[in-house]
Design a protein around this motif. Sequence first.
Motif, PDB file in Angstrom:
ATOM      1  N   SER A   9       0.830  -1.210   0.000  1.00 48.94           N
ATOM      2  CA  SER A   9       0.000   0.000   0.000  1.00 48.94           C
ATOM      3  C   SER A   9       0.862   1.256   0.000  1.00 48.94           C
ATOM      4  O   SER A   9       0.546   2.227  -0.692  1.00 48.94           O
ATOM      5  CB  SER A   9      -0.958  -0.001   1.196  1.00 48.94           C
ATOM      6  OG  SER A   9      -0.275   0.201   2.423  1.00 48.94           O
ATOM      7  N   PHE A  49      -6.066   0.660   0.448  1.00 45.49           N
ATOM      8  CA  PHE A  49      -5.706  -0.745   0.666  1.00 45.49           C
ATOM      9  C   PHE A  49      -6.324  -1.304   1.943  1.00 45.49           C
ATOM     10  O   PHE A  49      -6.475  -2.512   2.072  1.00 45.49           O
ATOM     11  CB  PHE A  49      -4.192  -0.903   0.724  1.00 45.49           C
ATOM     12  CG  PHE A  49      -3.547  -1.150  -0.603  1.00 45.49           C
ATOM     13  CD1 PHE A  49      -2.856  -2.316  -0.835  1.00 45.49           C
ATOM     14  CD2 PHE A  49      -3.630  -0.217  -1.621  1.00 45.49           C
ATOM     15  CE1 PHE A  49      -2.252  -2.553  -2.062  1.00 45.49           C
ATOM     16  CE2 PHE A  49      -3.026  -0.429  -2.838  1.00 45.49           C
ATOM     17  CZ  PHE A  49      -2.335  -1.605  -3.070  1.00 45.49           C
ATOM     18  N   GLU A 103      -4.716  -2.673  -5.675  1.00 48.08           N
ATOM     19  CA  GLU A 103      -5.118  -3.383  -4.450  1.00 48.08           C
ATOM     20  C   GLU A 103      -5.888  -4.653  -4.795  1.00 48.08           C
ATOM     21  O   GLU A 103      -5.692  -5.702  -4.185  1.00 48.08           O
ATOM     22  CB  GLU A 103      -5.966  -2.463  -3.569  1.00 48.08           C
ATOM     23  CG  GLU A 103      -6.151  -2.983  -2.149  1.00 48.08           C
ATOM     24  CD  GLU A 103      -7.282  -3.968  -1.991  1.00 48.08           C
ATOM     25  OE1 GLU A 103      -7.165  -4.872  -1.139  1.00 48.08           O
ATOM     26  OE2 GLU A 103      -8.273  -3.857  -2.726  1.00 48.08           O
ATOM     27  N   GLY A 107      -2.999  -6.926  -4.051  1.00 47.82           N
ATOM     28  CA  GLY A 107      -3.091  -6.879  -2.587  1.00 47.82           C
ATOM     29  C   GLY A 107      -3.797  -8.036  -2.049  1.00 47.82           C
ATOM     30  O   GLY A 107      -3.902  -8.619  -1.133  1.00 47.82           O
TER      31      GLY A 107
END
Length: 107
Positions: A9, A49, A103, A107
């Motif tokens: 992030s 994030f 993200e 992520g």
Amino acid sequence: MTLDHFTLSVVAGAVAGALDVIPMIAQRIAFRSCLSAFCTYLFAGVLIFHSNLPYLPWWADGMAVTLMMALPVVLNFVGKERRATPLVLLNAVLLGFLLSVTEHYFG
């Protein structure tokens, strides 16, 4: 090597901040303004994030967060540099979307 969620992030926010600041440096905009823009997107990356806004699809979270963070900046332009307002808002939407995509897929 994989990055943990928080590090990713911060890196994504730093990249978004750099993308926003590079044209500002080319236009010789004041250092404080460049630093402010960089920090805005650095912090936006972390917020995007680690948040999930209700009633919004994943791709719209980043746009909403960055628009909310850009609103105080835009309000400072009232009366002075209104021509910069659409560009700031467009950057917020575009970079917010790119942060959401990052993200979602990494992520």
